[in-house]
Design a protein around this motif. Structure first.
Motif, PDB file in Angstrom:
ATOM      1  N   LEU A 327       0.856  -1.185   0.000  1.00 15.18           N
ATOM      2  CA  LEU A 327       0.000   0.000   0.000  1.00 15.18           C
ATOM      3  C   LEU A 327       0.897   1.240   0.000  1.00 15.18           C
ATOM      4  CD1 LEU A 327      -2.814   1.296   0.240  1.00 15.18           C
ATOM      5  CD2 LEU A 327      -2.657   0.970   2.726  1.00 15.18           C
ATOM      6  N   VAL A 328       0.825   2.025  -1.067  1.00 16.32           N
ATOM      7  CA  VAL A 328       1.714   3.173  -1.241  1.00 16.32           C
ATOM      8  C   VAL A 328       1.070   4.444  -0.694  1.00 16.32           C
ATOM      9  CG1 VAL A 328       2.993   4.575  -2.920  1.00 16.32           C
ATOM     10  CG2 VAL A 328       2.698   2.116  -3.306  1.00 16.32           C
ATOM     11  N   ARG A 332       3.318  13.835   1.689  1.00 15.50           N
ATOM     12  CA  ARG A 332       2.630  14.977   1.086  1.00 15.50           C
ATOM     13  C   ARG A 332       1.135  14.696   0.914  1.00 15.50           C
ATOM     14  NH1 ARG A 332       5.420  18.645  -2.038  1.00 15.50           N
ATOM     15  NH2 ARG A 332       3.872  18.446  -3.714  1.00 15.50           N
ATOM     16  N   ALA A 333       0.799  13.523   0.394  1.00 16.02           N
ATOM     17  CA  ALA A 333      -0.606  13.186   0.183  1.00 16.02           C
ATOM     18  C   ALA A 333      -1.353  13.053   1.502  1.00 16.02           C
ATOM     19  CB  ALA A 333      -0.710  11.886  -0.618  1.00 16.02           C
ATOM     20  N   LEU A 334      -0.679  12.516   2.498  1.00 21.46           N
ATOM     21  CA  LEU A 334      -1.322  12.401   3.811  1.00 21.46           C
ATOM     22  C   LEU A 334      -1.579  13.781   4.405  1.00 21.46           C
ATOM     23  CD1 LEU A 334       0.675   9.363   5.255  1.00 21.46           C
ATOM     24  CD2 LEU A 334      -1.693   9.374   4.434  1.00 21.46           C
ATOM     25  N   LYS A 335      -0.665  14.714   4.185  1.00 17.86           N
ATOM     26  CA  LYS A 335      -0.891  16.077   4.672  1.00 17.86           C
ATOM     27  C   LYS A 335      -2.092  16.715   3.964  1.00 17.86           C
ATOM     28  CE  LYS A 335       3.517  17.577   4.486  1.00 17.86           C
ATOM     29  NZ  LYS A 335       4.725  18.413   4.717  1.00 17.86           N
ATOM     30  N   ALA A 358      -5.808   8.875   8.547  1.00 21.78           N
ATOM     31  CA  ALA A 358      -7.119   8.220   8.574  1.00 21.78           C
ATOM     32  C   ALA A 358      -7.434   7.568   7.230  1.00 21.78           C
ATOM     33  CB  ALA A 358      -8.202   9.230   8.936  1.00 21.78           C
ATOM     34  N   ASN A 359      -7.030   8.222   6.144  1.00 19.92           N
ATOM     35  CA  ASN A 359      -7.240   7.641   4.820  1.00 19.92           C
ATOM     36  C   ASN A 359      -6.412   6.372   4.646  1.00 19.92           C
ATOM     37  OD1 ASN A 359      -6.362   7.574   1.665  1.00 19.92           O
ATOM     38  ND2 ASN A 359      -8.424   8.435   1.886  1.00 19.92           N
ATOM     39  N   LEU A 360      -5.155   6.435   5.070  1.00 20.49           N
ATOM     40  CA  LEU A 360      -4.274   5.276   5.026  1.00 20.49           C
ATOM     41  C   LEU A 360      -4.849   4.134   5.865  1.00 20.49           C
ATOM     42  CD1 LEU A 360      -1.532   3.924   4.339  1.00 20.49           C
ATOM     43  CD2 LEU A 360      -0.559   5.161   6.302  1.00 20.49           C
ATOM     44  N   GLY A 361      -5.309   4.462   7.070  1.00 23.86           N
ATOM     45  CA  GLY A 361      -5.845   3.439   7.951  1.00 23.86           C
ATOM     46  C   GLY A 361      -7.063   2.745   7.383  1.00 23.86           C
ATOM     47  N   LEU A 499     -14.300  15.246  -0.771  1.00 21.31           N
ATOM     48  CA  LEU A 499     -14.383  14.720   0.590  1.00 21.31           C
ATOM     49  C   LEU A 499     -13.204  13.776   0.835  1.00 21.31           C
ATOM     50  CD1 LEU A 499     -16.314  15.051   2.970  1.00 21.31           C
ATOM     51  CD2 LEU A 499     -17.559  13.034   2.176  1.00 21.31           C
ATOM     52  N   ARG A 500     -12.119  14.313   1.374  1.00 22.53           N
ATOM     53  CA  ARG A 500     -10.901  13.532   1.600  1.00 22.53           C
ATOM     54  C   ARG A 500     -10.960  12.813   2.947  1.00 22.53           C
ATOM     55  NH1 ARG A 500      -7.708  15.136  -2.584  1.00 22.53           N
ATOM     56  NH2 ARG A 500      -7.681  17.340  -3.176  1.00 22.53           N
ATOM     57  N   GLY A 501      -9.846  12.181   3.281  1.00 18.10           N
ATOM     58  CA  GLY A 501      -9.768  11.491   4.557  1.00 18.10           C
ATOM     59  C   GLY A 501     -10.509  10.165   4.530  1.00 18.10           C
TER      60      GLY A 501
END
Length: 556
Positions: A327-328, A332-335, A358-361, A499-501
């Protein structure tokens, strides 16, 4: 650091026969397209059927952002790194579409020191596969209108024709149009439109077919519309399947190229993951599994789209069982998922990284549902700080997975060597207990709801009675066991691209469903997703041209 195209152009490529030899492919089995790319012959592929498969490794990612994630770059870097540590490795990627190349996204051959080459060829016309798909698709469209013109012996209802035309370019003006205008000599007037070639069912069929015989069977099963009594009319009814197969007889053969470091790479097929099933061809993947001990492949966009379809459509159809997943993510994207504007991404912001995780999780939780062990690859950017990467590593540890920082973009295989070791250990560990998300026997609408609730975390799915009735009719016609292919925005778990995250409590509206009987799935179009993209205000095409030396400039 030099640009992607400068790095690619400076590379010394090996003859394609030398690349084939790394996998034991004899010269006679390679159909060369110049010195550095070739197709692999069907007879040789058929001779591999009794060999033991290697380990299949999926590379997927968090939801894409303007900050960049680098899924294809990581796929290439990981493949090179596995080869670096002595593993017999092959890479499997999709072919880039001209639409994004000249639109907003640019090319899709990796980046930095982790690219497949020849980059310009791969990103442009390559071996002509997309043109063949376009021609085969539009041949069927022409035969439909010709059948209407010459009396319509099949009783096809012009109002119920579902087969549109395609082209491999972003052109919003072609989404809806009327054909057959100008009098009786020009055919029967009716409303239709264009999709992009990568959304074509023919593209999906090419990528899911076992061989030429299966290709023709699937093409013949394509439903082009219905009669007034709602009974389906197929491409086989129109006598189109044979000619369409002829147009695709070379396109079905996998393309072999190489990475900057000489790792063999199959680049074949190109369905988008937001409107199609987002995976390279079954033919290329199976060939790679027979020829290599480790096969690294990618599935388009975020894991909510590409990985879900890889598992639920491609693996189901082809009988594949992945051994591990990567999972990449990028700091920067997480910020950005944590609320930081693009222009402020260069500033350290650990709290935003933590919020964005939260998106990664969510993706970690989703991938675990498929029973495949995974590792998180943190694709490193020069501005990332130790505190920010440490925050990602800590978050992943709390979620039961390991995060590995990789610098393959800048350093090539050396920068992903640790990641390769972790992935090989996972793939060799035998911990995978792969299972698709839903059973074949689940009703079609229940399959849509399952993906929406378990992957997108939606509270409900809404669809008009006409859509539900259409799904019931397809079930009665024998299509109820097909998987579903969700078409929605790639930018969010929801159908709202802003709607991110990791949103919850949202609704997934299904506005249209399409039967892809030849490909073997049902497409559910959700929200405002379009099957023919448009160009941005300033298209990438405006920056592309030839230098005085005749070299391509501006392609990335």
């Amino acid at each position: 650091m030099a640009s992607d195209i400068e790095i690619a152009r400076a590379a010394t490529l090996k003859p394609i026969a030398e690349i084939g030899a790394k996998l034991g492919i004899p010269d006679a089995a390679l159909e060369a397209y110049g010195r550095t790319k070739a197709k692999v012959s069907a007879d040789f592929l058929a001779s591999l059927k009794d060999r033991t498969d290697g380990r299949l490794i999926l590379v997927t990612a968090i939801n894409p952002t303007p900050a960049g994630e680098g899924k294809t770059t990581t796929t290439v870097g990981l493949g090179d790194a596995l080869a670096r540590i002595g593993k017999r490795t092959a890479i499997c990627l999709r072919e880039p579409s001209l639409g994004p190349c000249f639109g907003m996204k640019g090319g899709a051959a990796g980046g930095g020191r982790a690219q497949v080459v020849p980059m310009e060829d791969i990103n442009l016309h390559f071996t002509g596969d997309f043109h063949a798909v376009t021609a085969a698709h539009n041949l069927l469209a022409a035969l439909i209108d010709n059948h209407l013109y010459w009396g319509n012996a099949l009783g096809l209802d012009p109002r119920r024709i579902t087969w549109r035309r395609v082209m491999d370019m972003n052109d919003r003006a072609l989404r809806q149009l009327v054909v057959g205008l100008g009098g009786p000599a020009n055919g029967v007037p009716r409303e239709t439109g264009f999709d992009i070639t990568v959304a074509s069912e023919v593209m999906a069929i090419l990528c899911l077919a076992d061989d030429l015989s299966d290709l023709q069977r699937r093409l013949g099963a394509v439903v082009v519309g219905a009669r007034r009594d709602r009974t389906p009319v197929t491409a086989r009814d129109l006598g189109a399947d044979g000619a369409m197969t002829v147009l695709l007889k070379d396109a079905i053969k996998p393309n072999l190229v190489q990475t900057l470091e000489g790792t063999p790479a199959f680049v074949h097929g190109g369905p988008f993951a937001n409107i199609a099933h987002g995976c390279n061809s079954v033919a290329a993947t199976r060939a790679a599994l027979k020829l290599a001990d480790y096969v690294v492949t990618e599935a388009g966009f975020g894991a909510d789209l590409g990985a879900e379809k890889f598992f639920d459509i491609k693996c189901r159809a082809a009988g594949l069982s992945p051994a591990a997943a990567v999972l990449v993510a990028t700091v920067r994207a997480l910020k950005m998922n944590g609320g930081v504007a693009k222009e402020a991404l260069g500033e350290e912001n650990v709290s935003a990284v933590v919020r964005g995780c939260a998106n990664l999780g969510r993706h970690i939780e989703n991938l675990k549902q498929f029973g495949v062990p995974l590792v998180v690859a943190v694709n490193h950017f020069a501005g990332d700080t130790p505190a920010e990467t440490a925050a990602v590593e800590a978050y992943c540890a709390d979620h039961g997975v390991e995060a590995v920082v990789a610098t393959h973009f800048a350093d090539g295989s050396a920068g992903a060597e640790v990641l390769a070791g972790k992935v090989a250990t996972l793939a060799d560990g035998g911990a995978a207990q792969f299972s698709p998300l839903y059973d074949d026997d689940l009703p079609l609408f229940a399959k849509i709801e399952t993906v929406a609730r378990r992957i997108y975390r939606a509270d409900e799915v809404i669809a008009d009675k006409a859509i539900r009735d259409r799904l019931h009719r397809w079930e009665a016609e024998g299509h109820g066991r097909l998987p579903v292919c969700m078409a929605k925005t790639q930018y969010s778990f929801s159908t709202d691209p802003a709607l991110r995250g990791a949103p919850t409590g949202h609704t997934v509206p299904v506005r249209e469903v399409r039967l892809a009987a030849g490909a073997g799935f049902v497409v559910a179009l959700c929200g405002e997703i379009m099957t023919m993209p448009g160009l941005p205000k300033v298209p990438a095409a405006t920056r592309i041209g030839l230098t005085d030396d005749g070299l391509i400039d501006g392609l990335f």
